[in-house]
Design a protein around this motif. Sequence first.
Motif, PDB file in Angstrom:
ATOM      1  N   SER A 197       9.106  13.814 -24.455  1.00  0.00           N
ATOM      2  CA  SER A 197       9.853  13.119 -25.492  1.00  0.00           C
ATOM      3  C   SER A 197       8.988  12.060 -26.141  1.00  0.00           C
ATOM      4  O   SER A 197       8.085  11.498 -25.507  1.00  0.00           O
ATOM      5  N   TRP A 207       3.500  16.571 -32.743  1.00  0.00           N
ATOM      6  CA  TRP A 207       3.477  16.912 -31.315  1.00  0.00           C
ATOM      7  C   TRP A 207       3.723  18.392 -31.065  1.00  0.00           C
ATOM      8  O   TRP A 207       3.125  18.974 -30.158  1.00  0.00           O
ATOM      9  N   GLY A 208       4.580  19.001 -31.849  1.00  0.00           N
ATOM     10  CA  GLY A 208       4.817  20.431 -31.652  1.00  0.00           C
ATOM     11  C   GLY A 208       3.538  21.234 -31.808  1.00  0.00           C
ATOM     12  O   GLY A 208       3.230  22.119 -31.004  1.00  0.00           O
ATOM     13  N   VAL A 221       6.316  26.117 -27.474  1.00  0.00           N
ATOM     14  CA  VAL A 221       7.542  25.330 -27.554  1.00  0.00           C
ATOM     15  C   VAL A 221       8.744  26.266 -27.482  1.00  0.00           C
ATOM     16  O   VAL A 221       8.905  27.162 -28.319  1.00  0.00           O
ATOM     17  N   GLU A 229      13.417  22.410 -29.060  1.00  0.00           N
ATOM     18  CA  GLU A 229      13.172  21.073 -29.606  1.00  0.00           C
ATOM     19  C   GLU A 229      14.516  20.498 -30.038  1.00  0.00           C
ATOM     20  O   GLU A 229      15.326  21.194 -30.657  1.00  0.00           O
ATOM     21  N   ARG A 230      14.734  19.218 -29.700  1.00  0.00           N
ATOM     22  CA  ARG A 230      16.018  18.594 -30.049  1.00  0.00           C
ATOM     23  C   ARG A 230      15.830  17.102 -30.272  1.00  0.00           C
ATOM     24  O   ARG A 230      15.083  16.453 -29.534  1.00  0.00           O
ATOM     25  N   ARG A 231      16.493  16.598 -31.271  1.00  0.00           N
ATOM     26  CA  ARG A 231      16.481  15.155 -31.551  1.00  0.00           C
ATOM     27  C   ARG A 231      17.745  14.530 -30.968  1.00  0.00           C
ATOM     28  O   ARG A 231      18.853  15.030 -31.172  1.00  0.00           O
ATOM     29  N   THR A 249      12.792  12.528 -30.031  1.00  0.00           N
ATOM     30  CA  THR A 249      12.748  13.988 -30.067  1.00  0.00           C
ATOM     31  C   THR A 249      12.187  14.481 -28.744  1.00  0.00           C
ATOM     32  O   THR A 249      11.250  13.892 -28.199  1.00  0.00           O
ATOM     33  N   TRP A 303      10.779  17.931 -26.629  1.00  0.00           N
ATOM     34  CA  TRP A 303      10.277  19.312 -26.682  1.00  0.00           C
ATOM     35  C   TRP A 303      10.251  19.882 -25.259  1.00  0.00           C
ATOM     36  O   TRP A 303       9.895  19.180 -24.307  1.00  0.00           O
TER      37      TRP A 303
END
Length: 278
Positions: A151, A191-192, A202, A205-207, A271, A273
Amino acid sequence: MHNHGHGHHGHGHSHGGLADLLDLDAAVLRDYHAEIVTWVAGHGPARQIADLGAGTGAGTFGLLAAFPDATVTAVDSDESMLHRLAHHASGRGLGERVRTRQADLDAGWPADLTGFDLIWAANSMHHMADPPRVLRDIAAALTQGGRLAMSELDSFPRFLPDGAADGLEDRTHAAMAAKREQDMPHMQADWGALIEAAGLKVAAERRFAVTVPAPLPDQAVSYARASLSRTREGLADVLPAADLAALDELLGDGPQSLSHRADLTIRAARTVWIAQPA
């Protein structure tokens, strides 16, 4: 790892004050942290976990709760933080499930940090001098089928209403961003893309956004005070005198101080990952 890998948002130099801030963050945002860990746990089991930049243990204890059969190796470059974490673990009856490991990952990846089903890196990667190398080391330290949960902060916490103190918080955040460009140039990295370049894919992915509404309970006001105190300390050499005076007023005991305000909130976002070896 910037000498601390805890992913904190303050500046300044007091390790004891930082540890107190991290403990307050863990307590005040407990539900928020639990939501993230629960989401991570939903992507599969884990028995051997590493918490990189463990600080005083917010991530470690969340992981122990979400993965009841797991043991966690808490890694940090600051030995005093790890002592505090171990004390917390003992007090909670979790000492046998926690191993602490002092290590500065910028100096190289320790050979004994390997064989993990899950590596957790909460707001610590931007502290690294060479995140691509550390991400490659993470990929090599995962078991087949293991995963990274990482994160990074989208925004540091805000506490004042928009426009309060003539936009003071906007200016302090801008000043912190300018300092981070010098001290932590990877803060806003893609970052991804870096994760995938390290040989990981990946998977999710979530915020996550957090809002604690007004009026804040006493412990949350203490969290705001600790955070703004570290901001005041870290920006003392760059903020104009008027802004420093405004911060002093907030941190004092007068009618406009934090303890007398009913309009404080907490707003933040990060965020997360989840990635696996490609």
